[in-house]
Scaffold this motif. Structure first.
Motif, mmCIF file in Angstrom:
data_model
loop_
_atom_site.group_PDB
_atom_site.id
_atom_site.type_symbol
_atom_site.label_atom_id
_atom_site.label_comp_id
_atom_site.label_asym_id
_atom_site.label_seq_id
_atom_site.Cartn_x
_atom_site.Cartn_y
_atom_site.Cartn_z
ATOM 1 N N CYS A 1 -47.739 -54.544 18.718
ATOM 2 C CA CYS A 1 -46.845 -53.822 17.795
ATOM 3 C C CYS A 1 -45.391 -54.082 18.174
ATOM 4 C CB CYS A 1 -47.095 -52.313 17.871
ATOM 5 S SG CYS A 1 -48.779 -51.809 17.530
ATOM 6 N N ARG A 2 -44.513 -53.783 17.242
ATOM 7 C CA ARG A 2 -43.083 -53.727 17.566
ATOM 8 C C ARG A 2 -42.426 -52.687 16.670
ATOM 9 N NH1 ARG A 2 -39.386 -58.486 14.966
ATOM 10 N NH2 ARG A 2 -40.544 -58.852 13.047
ATOM 11 N N ASN A 3 -41.303 -52.164 17.142
ATOM 12 C CA ASN A 3 -40.555 -51.158 16.388
ATOM 13 C C ASN A 3 -39.430 -51.815 15.600
ATOM 14 O OD1 ASN A 3 -42.073 -48.941 17.276
ATOM 15 N ND2 ASN A 3 -40.832 -48.730 19.130
ATOM 16 N N ILE A 4 -39.289 -51.417 14.337
ATOM 17 C CA ILE A 4 -38.208 -51.891 13.482
ATOM 18 C C ILE A 4 -37.420 -50.672 13.025
ATOM 19 C CG2 ILE A 4 -37.630 -52.976 11.271
ATOM 20 C CD1 ILE A 4 -40.062 -54.764 11.623
ATOM 21 N N VAL A 5 -36.131 -50.644 13.343
ATOM 22 C CA VAL A 5 -35.268 -49.519 12.971
ATOM 23 C C VAL A 5 -34.465 -49.903 11.734
ATOM 24 C CG1 VAL A 5 -33.410 -47.985 13.714
ATOM 25 C CG2 VAL A 5 -35.123 -48.782 15.378
ATOM 26 N N LEU A 6 -34.566 -49.098 10.685
ATOM 27 C CA LEU A 6 -33.794 -49.299 9.457
ATOM 28 C C LEU A 6 -32.748 -48.199 9.329
ATOM 29 C CD1 LEU A 6 -36.600 -50.162 6.853
ATOM 30 C CD2 LEU A 6 -35.225 -51.739 8.204
ATOM 31 N N LEU A 7 -31.573 -48.572 8.830
ATOM 32 C CA LEU A 7 -30.487 -47.624 8.586
ATOM 33 C C LEU A 7 -30.102 -47.652 7.118
ATOM 34 C CD1 LEU A 7 -28.201 -48.616 11.609
ATOM 35 C CD2 LEU A 7 -29.918 -46.803 11.555
ATOM 36 N N LYS A 8 -29.673 -46.505 6.578
ATOM 37 C CA LYS A 8 -29.239 -46.469 5.185
ATOM 38 C C LYS A 8 -28.297 -45.298 4.981
ATOM 39 C CE LYS A 8 -32.904 -43.603 3.090
ATOM 40 N NZ LYS A 8 -32.043 -42.566 2.504
ATOM 41 N N THR A 9 -27.664 -45.260 3.798
ATOM 42 C CA THR A 9 -26.861 -44.106 3.396
ATOM 43 C C THR A 9 -27.764 -43.106 2.676
ATOM 44 O OG1 THR A 9 -26.306 -45.066 1.265
ATOM 45 C CG2 THR A 9 -24.853 -45.600 3.101
ATOM 46 N N ASN A 10 -27.257 -41.916 2.430
ATOM 47 C CA ASN A 10 -28.074 -40.881 1.790
ATOM 48 C C ASN A 10 -28.555 -41.297 0.411
ATOM 49 O OD1 ASN A 10 -27.914 -39.094 3.908
ATOM 50 N ND2 ASN A 10 -26.050 -38.102 3.145
#
Length: 693
Positions: A601-610
């Motif tokens: 497995c691996r972790n993927i971090v996503l960022l976004k605005t509201n």
């Protein structure tokens, strides 16, 4: 004059819908040849004997005649002989004409189809770039059509809530799409990408999808397309989906297909309800022309665009950076992989160079800015930077493009050249002082952290897929080879386990017959092989093979056979098609039966605005008809955080969200969890490489 424009505009939508986007004329899509208005008399040797027009995609027959590909293929659907001398003929016997003939045809002079207003003439090969980059009539019709597709504000408010996710989670959200031929909503499709904003006024209206015909011409009938494919009727994804475009491949040079496209039909054969293996067999069939019908997500149709899109770029506004003296700052949107910026450079005249050097990198797809030449237009403007990744130029998607294709677009442009680029963030590592070189290193190191699937994330394989363990114990001469080749290992791209790519007839394992191509190696003489790199595994196998007795433990993955003997034979032919190929690899479905404890497995971090959507759709979870199924990524929407991040792929399995396992969840549990994550989410995924075609 004003009244005349108004009346002509009322039929513009119909004219645009019927217009071929390659030749500018109205004809039946891929069923008919493109139409051109030739300026000069054409030599009879360059004329097709069926349509009596200059040849298009010329094909030579074994008996020495030449026809348009479309004309000949249509004729041979009804007849089995050459139209001129009536000798027996089949399409697969024909070959593309020589490069010399094709170049002569490309250089024929044609008129712009809108010559009443656009009085331009050019070589035939230049007409399509002219239409998309220079023709004012084509541009006007396109802009008018795009305006009509945008819903009015009242309509948006009236439809508010249409895309909200149903707690029942068994029906596809009823967001508006452009019509797609023969594509019906599938039960269980839950798409956080479709959710409306919780603000007073939604920033998105609908997800736009189009069904398009893509024809690719192959110089060699066996030439690979360069696509990795996932999905199929026998998998939770259902549809056949493109996971990846291989660099420098036929599909990459063609440029019209993209990851996430759903392939609905291949040369008249529907892929809507066939298993994965059979679909791969259809895609691998040798033929000179491959005609695909694909459904392509075009992203959200915005009321107020929040970032420059790859499909349509409005005229420069206060949000657009230009090279004119009154230009404003570039407008960018931050994402976890960088900031997307639109920059418009304005040339003094068409021949004015921009002063940009473009390159490709060995470790990443796409085009990057290597250098801005001192004194050049781009350097003076100052808004583009070294190492910017070019996503699009003048609205043409270049995420999988080449420096040559980018140069052609720039050369064909008028005075304005619109760039959409992604800029990597400045390094934030301890001790870092900034700078491009350090920024590059900070982004690339450390390598993605892979880890074994924890026991809390364990689950059963999807329905129809399983595995069995096999043990082979044999005595042999100390110097006698096992006769196998392997691939995979902890250091390979997708962290595949070590698996067997061939069983040679000279080795002792071939005589035993238990070990098969595709089997995953567990251990040899008690030495664990599951945690090793490729080179480490090779060294262990060589050392243990020197012993007179070998005990080999392997795992064989199993999938339910397709219906009928014909389907079984076809599956076997697909699996065995490339066993003599040094690059042979199992199908994507081969990995679905692998036990969970073998997964990395691996972790993927996503960022976004509201206001943004995460930008991916999922299938899976508990369903009465199929029981508990893993969650898979089915679609990644262009222009969203998941798309710009670039690490999530169609066919990836989501095993946890923010550390909470998805095992045992249904859609109505997972969707609220995703919706609650306003600005950041960590997805734990397992990714298998798609089947290569």
């Amino acid at each position: 004059r004003h009244e005349e424009r108004t009346n002509s505009g009322s039929g513009a939508g119909l004219a645009w819908a019927k217009m071929c986007k390659d030749c500018g004329q109205q004809h039946e899509g891929g069923q008919e040849n493109h139409l051109y208005e030739y300026q000069d008399e054409v030599d009879d040797e360059l004329v097709c004997h069926i349509c009596l027009q200059p040849l298009l995609r010329p094909m030579d027959t074994p008996c020495g005649h030449t026809y348009c590909f479309q004309c000949l293929s249509s004729f041979l659907k009804e007849q089995d002989f050459c139209p001129v001398d009536r000798q027996r003929l089949q399409l697969h016997q024909c070959r593309p004409s020589s490069l010399l003939v094709r170049n002569l045809l490309d250089k024929l002079t044609v008129l712009c189809p809108h010559h009443a207003e656009c009085q331009q003439q050019m070589q035939r090969c230049e007409l399509q770039p002219h239409l998309h980059n220079r023709c004012p009539v084509f541009r006007r019709l396109k802009e008018e059509a795009e305006r009509r597709k945008r819903p009015h504000r009242k309509a948006l408010k009236g439809n508010r809530g249409e895309g909200e996710l149903d707690a029942d989670a068994k029906h596809t959200p009823t967001m508006t799409r452009t019509p797609t031929r023969g594509v019906l909503p599938e039960p269980g499709l839950i798409n956080p990408a479709f959710e409306e904003s919780e603000e007073e006024t939604p920033l998105r209206s609908s997800l736009v999808a189009e069904t398009n015909v893509v024809e690719m011409f192959r110089e060699q009938q066996e030439e690979e397309l360069g696509l990795r494919i996932v999905g199929g009727k026998d998998t939770p994804l259902g549809n056949i989906v493109i996971q990846e475009i291989i660099r420098d491949s036929l599909a990459a040079h063609d440029g019209r297909l993209a990851p996430g496209d759903h392939i609905l039909e291949v040369n008249g054969v529907s892929l809507a309800s066939i298993p994965h293996g059979r679909a791969i067999s259809v895609l691998r069939r040798p033929c000179p022309l491959l005609r695909l019908i694909v459904m392509q997500e075009k992203g959200f149709n915005p009321r107020h665009p929040q970032r420059p899109g790859l499909e349509h770029h409005p005229p420069p506004s206060p949000n657009t950076a230009t090279a004119s003296p009154s230009s404003h700052s570039p407008h960018g949107t931050a994402h976890s992989q960088g900031t997307v910026i639109q920059v418009t450079l304005v040339k003094r005249d068409r021949s004015d160079p921009l002063g940009i050097k473009l390159i490709r990198k060995s470790d990443e797809t796409g085009i990057f800015i290597l250098d801005l030449l001192a004194g050049g237009l781009a350097a003076k403007d100052g808004k583009l930077c070294n190492n910017d990744k070019v996503l699009a130029i003048n609205g043409q998607d270049l995420r999988h493009g080449t420096p040559e294709s980018a140069a052609q677009i720039i050369q064909a442009s008028e005075v304005r050249v619109n760039f959409v680029v992604m800029r990597q963030p400045e390094p934030q590592e301890e001790g870092g002082s900034g700078g491009e070189g350090q920024g590059r290193v900070a982004r690339r190191t450390p390598e993605p952290q892979y880890f074994r699937r924890p026991s809390t994330y364990m689950k059963d394989p999807p329905g129809g897929f399983s595995s069995q363990e096999k043990t082979v114990s044999l005595k042999k001469e100390p110097r006698l080879s096992l006769g196998i080749t392997i691939a995979g290992g902890r250091d390979c791209r997708s962290r595949l386990p070590v698996y067997i790519t061939s069983v040679q007839p000279v080795g002792c394992l071939h005589r035993d017959g238990t070990i098969k191509t595709g089997d995953v190696l567990m251990s040899i003489n008690g030495v664990d092989l599951t945690q090793l790199t490729y080179n480490e595994a090779v060294s262990v196998l060589k050392a243990q093979t020197a012993h007179s007795q070998v005990v080999l433990r392997v795992i064989q993955t199993i999938s339910e056979e397709p219906e009928g003997e014909a389907g079984k034979e076809e599956m076997e032919s697909v699996e065995n098609l490339r066993e003599d190929d040094v690059n042979w690899a199992p199908l994507w479905t081969h990995w679905l039966g692998l036990p969970s404890h073998m997964h990395w497995c691996r972790n993927i971090v996503l960022l976004k605005t509201n206001q943004e959507s995460w930008g991916f759709s999922i299938v899976g979870g508990y369903e009465e008809s199929h029981g508990q199924q893993p969650f898979f990524i089915k679609t990644i929407v262009p222009g969203t955080p998941a798309h710009f991040d670039g690490r999530l792929k169609c066919g990836d399995e989501i095993v946890a969200v923010n550390g909470a396992t998805t095992v045992g969840m249904n859609n109505s549990s997972l969707i609220p969890m995703l919706k609650l994550q306003k600005n950041k989410v960590t997805l734990t995924v397992v990714s298998w490489p798609g089947s290569l075609v």
